[in-house]
Write a protein that holds these residues in place. Sequence first.
Motif, PDB file in Angstrom:
ATOM      1  N   GLY A   1      13.039   5.884  -5.464  1.00  0.00           N
ATOM      2  CA  GLY A   1      12.467   5.480  -4.188  1.00  0.00           C
ATOM      3  C   GLY A   1      11.590   6.530  -3.550  1.00  0.00           C
ATOM      4  N   THR A   2      10.862   7.279  -4.365  1.00  0.00           N
ATOM      5  CA  THR A   2      10.038   8.377  -3.866  1.00  0.00           C
ATOM      6  C   THR A   2       9.017   7.899  -2.830  1.00  0.00           C
ATOM      7  OG1 THR A   2      10.270   9.681  -5.885  1.00  0.00           O
ATOM      8  CG2 THR A   2       8.344  10.122  -4.522  1.00  0.00           C
ATOM      9  N   GLY A   3       8.334   6.818  -3.132  1.00  0.00           N
ATOM     10  CA  GLY A   3       7.292   6.329  -2.232  1.00  0.00           C
ATOM     11  C   GLY A   3       7.840   5.944  -0.873  1.00  0.00           C
ATOM     12  N   LYS A   4       8.937   5.232  -0.863  1.00  0.00           N
ATOM     13  CA  LYS A   4       9.538   4.796   0.399  1.00  0.00           C
ATOM     14  C   LYS A   4      10.002   5.998   1.218  1.00  0.00           C
ATOM     15  CE  LYS A   4      13.166   1.742   2.215  1.00  0.00           C
ATOM     16  NZ  LYS A   4      14.256   0.800   1.834  1.00  0.00           N
ATOM     17  N   LEU A   5      10.610   6.962   0.537  1.00  0.00           N
ATOM     18  CA  LEU A   5      11.079   8.164   1.222  1.00  0.00           C
ATOM     19  C   LEU A   5       9.905   8.959   1.786  1.00  0.00           C
ATOM     20  CD1 LEU A   5      13.247  10.217   1.996  1.00  0.00           C
ATOM     21  CD2 LEU A   5      13.068  11.179  -0.317  1.00  0.00           C
TER      22      LEU A   5
ATOM     23  N   ARG B   1       6.926   7.895   2.743  1.00  0.00           N
ATOM     24  CA  ARG B   1       6.354   7.235   3.922  1.00  0.00           C
ATOM     25  C   ARG B   1       7.257   7.419   5.139  1.00  0.00           C
ATOM     26  NH1 ARG B   1       5.498   3.460  -0.303  1.00  0.00           N
ATOM     27  NH2 ARG B   1       3.273   3.281  -0.861  1.00  0.00           N
ATOM     28  N   ALA B   2       8.567   7.400   4.919  1.00  0.00           N
ATOM     29  CA  ALA B   2       9.491   7.610   6.032  1.00  0.00           C
ATOM     30  C   ALA B   2       9.371   9.032   6.574  1.00  0.00           C
ATOM     31  CB  ALA B   2      10.924   7.335   5.574  1.00  0.00           C
TER      32      ALA B   2
ATOM     33  N   ASP C   1       3.071   9.137  -7.564  1.00  0.00           N
ATOM     34  CA  ASP C   1       4.414   8.855  -8.047  1.00  0.00           C
ATOM     35  C   ASP C   1       4.340   8.532  -9.536  1.00  0.00           C
ATOM     36  OD1 ASP C   1       6.951   8.037  -8.555  1.00  0.00           O
ATOM     37  OD2 ASP C   1       7.012   6.451  -7.055  1.00  0.00           O
TER      38      ASP C   1
ATOM     39  N   GLU D   1       6.206   9.301   8.669  1.00  0.00           N
ATOM     40  CA  GLU D   1       6.381   8.701   9.994  1.00  0.00           C
ATOM     41  C   GLU D   1       7.221   9.595  10.901  1.00  0.00           C
ATOM     42  OE1 GLU D   1       7.998   4.845   9.531  1.00  0.00           O
ATOM     43  OE2 GLU D   1       6.252   4.016   8.472  1.00  0.00           O
TER      44      GLU D   1
ATOM     45  N   VAL E   1       0.297   7.215  -0.734  1.00  0.00           N
ATOM     46  CA  VAL E   1       1.237   7.194  -1.847  1.00  0.00           C
ATOM     47  C   VAL E   1       0.761   6.165  -2.853  1.00  0.00           C
ATOM     48  CG1 VAL E   1       3.620   6.843  -2.560  1.00  0.00           C
ATOM     49  CG2 VAL E   1       3.119   7.843  -0.315  1.00  0.00           C
ATOM     50  N   ASP E   2       0.619   6.578  -4.105  1.00  0.00           N
ATOM     51  CA  ASP E   2       0.120   5.656  -5.129  1.00  0.00           C
ATOM     52  C   ASP E   2       0.732   6.038  -6.471  1.00  0.00           C
ATOM     53  OD1 ASP E   2      -1.228   3.581  -6.244  1.00  0.00           O
ATOM     54  OD2 ASP E   2      -3.218   4.202  -5.591  1.00  0.00           O
ATOM     55  N   SER E   3       0.628   5.129  -7.419  1.00  0.00           N
ATOM     56  CA  SER E   3       1.161   5.371  -8.758  1.00  0.00           C
ATOM     57  C   SER E   3       0.096   5.031  -9.787  1.00  0.00           C
ATOM     58  CB  SER E   3       2.411   4.520  -8.997  1.00  0.00           C
ATOM     59  OG  SER E   3       2.881   4.693 -10.321  1.00  0.00           O
TER      60      SER E   3
END
Length: 331
Positions: free
Chosen positions: A27-31, A33-34, A21, A37, A46-48
């Motif tokens: 909200g790329t990381g949250k999206l 991971r969703a 990221d 799942e 996911v990392d920055s």
Amino acid sequence: MSLPSLLAQDYPGPVEIFLVDDGSTDGTGKLARALAEEHGGPPLTVDSPGEPPPGWTGKLWAVRHGMTLAAARPDTEYLLLTDADIAHEPDSLRELVRAARGSGLDVVSQMARLRVVTVWERLIVPAFVYFFAQLYPFRWVNRAGARTAAAAGGCVLLRREAAERARVPEAIRHAVIDDVALARAVKRSGGRIWLGLADRVDSVRPYPRLGELWRMVSRSAYAQLRHHPLLLVATVAGLALVYLVPPAALCAGLVEGRPGLWAAGGGAWALMAATYVPMLRYYRQTLWLAPLLPVTALLYLLMTVDSAVRHYQGRGAAWKGRTYARPGAAP
């Protein structure tokens, strides 16, 4: 984004996805991971990397971070570098690896089929690939002994050993046109590369208006000419001579009643349009766009000049709020 298509890859071996990221605010990381799942598939990290240090472009700093994460896995053989707006068919990775292993290639890159929906996309996008293929003829790129090297950053399969041998991305850390720089570095280090058009890799990024397409081209057009004024003059003169003079000669010949002039201009225009037909067919566009190539060439000429003007105004090669210096100024 490309993540769902990567999670759905049908690959007969271990795969791991690293999403880097680069300072997004949506909200790329949250999206991501969703989505992982929801869809399942290969493991996702996911990392920055944070802000790039001096001398690094943002994208290559992110690439370095992702490659470092992948290198921590001892069995990593290939790295697939792909953008967030690229959609892969389920067998994309399998076919890329098969091509690399079957032909002993260190880089296999495919130019993703760009979106062509709006009027401006139809007029400009196929010509973007057409002009790129003239600047970097695929046959020359794929020839082992040729100096010409290029890749398409949206889809690059890179052998890990070749990356280490070529010191990628450290050796090209300041490159604005990073895909071409990567291919050059690998080829200069003795690696074999391949570049071609994609049938099963697509870009979903929209460019509905002229302004967005203009910025896409002008952002790096002068960097493609190595920020060299003489190359700029030669490019402008070449575009004018090849694409603008023939229709001008045809019109002048008709107005002045000079059959030789309008016949020469019309013949050159027809030949130019004929060379554009295969690209229009690849993009499944009407062949009536072929005679409009001079109009598109004029737009590209103006975009290239605008890119140079922006560079000398200190506004060139800007991306995500970062403006990059010419390569010679980078440490």
